[in-house]
Design a protein around this motif. Structure first.
Motif, PDB file in Angstrom:
ATOM      1  N   UNK A 291      -7.321   1.054   2.805  1.00 34.67           N
ATOM      2  CA  UNK A 291      -6.232   0.023   2.407  1.00 34.67           C
ATOM      3  C   UNK A 291      -5.791  -0.656   3.615  1.00 34.67           C
ATOM      4  N   UNK A 292      -5.598  -2.045   3.489  1.00 34.11           N
ATOM      5  CA  UNK A 292      -5.004  -2.629   4.635  1.00 34.11           C
ATOM      6  C   UNK A 292      -3.824  -3.458   4.024  1.00 34.11           C
ATOM      7  N   UNK A 293      -2.807  -2.975   4.573  1.00 36.68           N
ATOM      8  CA  UNK A 293      -1.399  -3.503   4.302  1.00 36.68           C
ATOM      9  C   UNK A 293      -1.347  -5.179   4.972  1.00 36.68           C
ATOM     10  N   UNK A 294      -0.824  -5.946   3.882  1.00 33.23           N
ATOM     11  CA  UNK A 294      -0.738  -7.327   4.387  1.00 33.23           C
ATOM     12  C   UNK A 294       0.586  -7.807   5.244  1.00 33.23           C
ATOM     13  N   UNK A 295       1.508  -6.997   5.061  1.00 37.00           N
ATOM     14  CA  UNK A 295       2.902  -7.320   5.777  1.00 37.00           C
ATOM     15  C   UNK A 295       3.466  -5.701   6.624  1.00 37.00           C
ATOM     16  N   UNK A 296       3.005  -5.566   7.674  1.00 36.64           N
ATOM     17  CA  UNK A 296       3.411  -4.308   8.311  1.00 36.64           C
ATOM     18  C   UNK A 296       4.843  -4.489   8.479  1.00 36.64           C
ATOM     19  N   UNK A 297       5.712  -3.424   8.525  1.00 37.26           N
ATOM     20  CA  UNK A 297       7.101  -3.505   8.693  1.00 37.26           C
ATOM     21  C   UNK A 297       7.523  -2.262   9.474  1.00 37.26           C
ATOM     22  N   UNK A 298       8.945  -2.174   9.757  1.00 35.64           N
ATOM     23  CA  UNK A 298       9.365  -0.947  10.240  1.00 35.64           C
ATOM     24  C   UNK A 298      10.308  -0.185   9.480  1.00 35.64           C
ATOM     25  N   UNK A 299       9.992  -0.313   8.062  1.00 34.62           N
ATOM     26  CA  UNK A 299      10.605   0.428   7.016  1.00 34.62           C
ATOM     27  C   UNK A 299      10.127   1.709   7.062  1.00 34.62           C
ATOM     28  N   UNK A 300      10.811   2.941   6.791  1.00 33.28           N
ATOM     29  CA  UNK A 300      10.364   4.343   6.730  1.00 33.28           C
ATOM     30  C   UNK A 300      11.141   4.810   5.392  1.00 33.28           C
ATOM     31  N   UNK A 301      10.629   6.070   5.051  1.00 31.27           N
ATOM     32  CA  UNK A 301      11.309   6.604   3.943  1.00 31.27           C
ATOM     33  C   UNK A 301      12.827   6.867   4.003  1.00 31.27           C
ATOM     34  N   UNK A 302      13.057   6.638   5.076  1.00 31.96           N
ATOM     35  CA  UNK A 302      14.540   6.831   5.347  1.00 31.96           C
ATOM     36  C   UNK A 302      15.421   5.701   5.497  1.00 31.96           C
ATOM     37  N   UNK A 303      15.013   4.429   5.098  1.00 35.44           N
ATOM     38  CA  UNK A 303      15.435   3.289   5.254  1.00 35.44           C
ATOM     39  C   UNK A 303      15.105   2.398   3.993  1.00 35.44           C
TER      40      UNK A 303
END
Length: 425
Positions: A291-303
């Motif tokens: 799997x290759x994520x197209x739009x890496x982000x700083x979101x987590x399961x807590x945000x």
């Protein structure tokens, strides 16, 4: 400071808890001591990465985060390195006092690997794990036995995609080879036990000239845990058009694997310290699907984050030219992250939640290859009364729509979530 003393200090770093004593000793022999005065910049944002820093004495502050600053105050035995967007630092890190660090230079960072990142070129040459996961033992003309093999994704229970893929494989084995699955609808009834086999019983509902329909009941311990309905069609000429357009995304070759992205998140100082320590303590398993994520982000399961996701995927390993197999593999892969995006708008700090699949449907529009890149575009348009609906589309590299999908999932908030064999509701 001698090697034994450095090993003792390194043993207190959460990132290194997963390593053996021999690995710690090798790291201790190559790390470099770095000292800073109060106000000194340890690293600068967008500066090329030198390596991974381990704090021994003093404190440092990660600048640039809009979140709780205490999560970005680095203390002894905290660590940081490259960011999620590549070999540059994602933030400024400033010493708040006299600071002593150990620096593991980039050319030695392979010593941190417990599960080396797979080589995409070698993936295409190795036996396909997902094909082994989908393999069934025929017990009768309409009865098959499947297993949860080592290295298969489980998440503490039989993975839903495994049930879909194996049940579809069982149905396919009872249909003449000139007919290929064009849609399936499935229902998850009970949590599956990974320690025992799964029996798949196929029922013939229709065998026409051009179409065939099958129902598959998956059973464990005498109970039906999963049901699948699948329709198969002989190749026929007909109308052809497409309204859906593939979104423009970076080519998969320019993106990193899911496993490497997790490693980058562990060392990115712009992610909360507690989050990084948590995932550093977990074993990173290599999935049978790249799997290759197209739009890496700083979101987590807590945000909170938008209820949508785009990624490229393909099977690891080379598959035969059997179109039926490729569709079984896509069915398996389709459930890996699909339901979870419904939780995104509701996440918050301190919340524990899970998405449990209730039903899952796929429509196969055109021939495809599961060992070549497919773009999976998914969105959750609504959630209500604990249920979330996710829809998806899969495109090949030509931009052709090859699969459409829907899934409804139960979205649950809980203090502790422990999968057990029994009812999901």
């Amino acid at each position: 400071m001698n090697t034994e003393s450095v090993v003792e200090l390194l043993g207190k770093v959460p990132l290194l808890h997963r390593l053996t004593s021999l690995s710690l000793k090798r790291i201790a022999q190559v790390v470099v001591f770095k000292r800073y005065e109060r106000g000194d910049y340890v690293v600068r944002r967008d500066e090329e990465v030198e390596g991974v820093y381990f704090l021994l004495q003093g404190q440092a502050q990660v600048l640039g985060s809009a979140d709780d600053s205490s999560e970005f105050l680095l203390k002894p035995f905290d660590f940081f390195g490259r960011g999620i967007f590549g070999n540059v630092y994602s933030a400024d890190v400033v010493a708040l006092s006299q600071l002593t660090c150990l620096l593991l230079m980039s050319h030695h960072c392979s010593l941190l690997d417990t599960n080396p990142i797979s080589d995409p070129a070698k993936d295409l040459e190795t036996p396909c794990l997902v094909q082994r996961i989908l393999s069934l033992d025929p017990l009768d003309l309409t009865l098959f036995r499947g297993f949860t093999i080592p290295n298969a994704p489980t998440f503490g229970k039989v993975f839903g995609g495994q049930l879909v893929g194996q049940a579809l494989a069982a149905a396919t084995n009872t249909v003449e080879s000139t007919k290929i699955v064009h849609n399936l609808h499935s229902y998850f009834l009970l949590v599956g036990d990974i320690t025992i086999p799964i029996l798949y019983e196929v029922n013939h509902l229709r065998d026409g000239n051009n179409f065939a329909t099958r129902r598959v009941d998956a059973r464990q311990k005498g109970k039906t845990i999963f049901i699948l309905f699948a329709s198969f069609q002989r190749d026929q000429q007909g109308f052809d058009h497409q309204e859906s357009n593939m979104p423009r995304m970076s080519p998969p070759e320019t993106l990193v694997t899911r496993e490497e992205m997790i490693e980058r998140r562990i060392t990115d100082p712009l992610l909360p310290r507690d989050y990084r320590n948590k995932i550093a303590a977990e074993k990173i398993l290599t999935w049978p699907i790249d799997i290759r994520f197209c739009e890496p982000s700083y979101y987590t399961e807590q945000t909170k984050s938008p209820p949508r996701l785009n990624y490229w995927f393909r099977a690891r390993g080379k598959l035969s030219d059997d179109q039926a197999l490729h569709r079984c593999v896509v069915a398996f892969a389709s459930d890996l992250i699909f339901a979870c995006i419904g939780l995104n708008p509701h996440r918050r700090k301190g919340m524990s939640a899970a998405a449990l699949s209730l039903d899952h449907s796929l429509w196969f529009h055109r021939p495809l290859r599961a060992d070549d890149w497919l773009l999976f575009v998914m969105v959750n348009p609504t959630s209500f009364q604990s249920r979330g609906l996710t829809t998806g589309e899969m495109f090949n590299r030509k931009g052709e729509l090859v699969v459409s999908l829907t899934q409804e999932a139960l979205l649950k908030e809980a203090v502790t979530i422990k999968p057990i064999f029994g009812a999901k509701l």
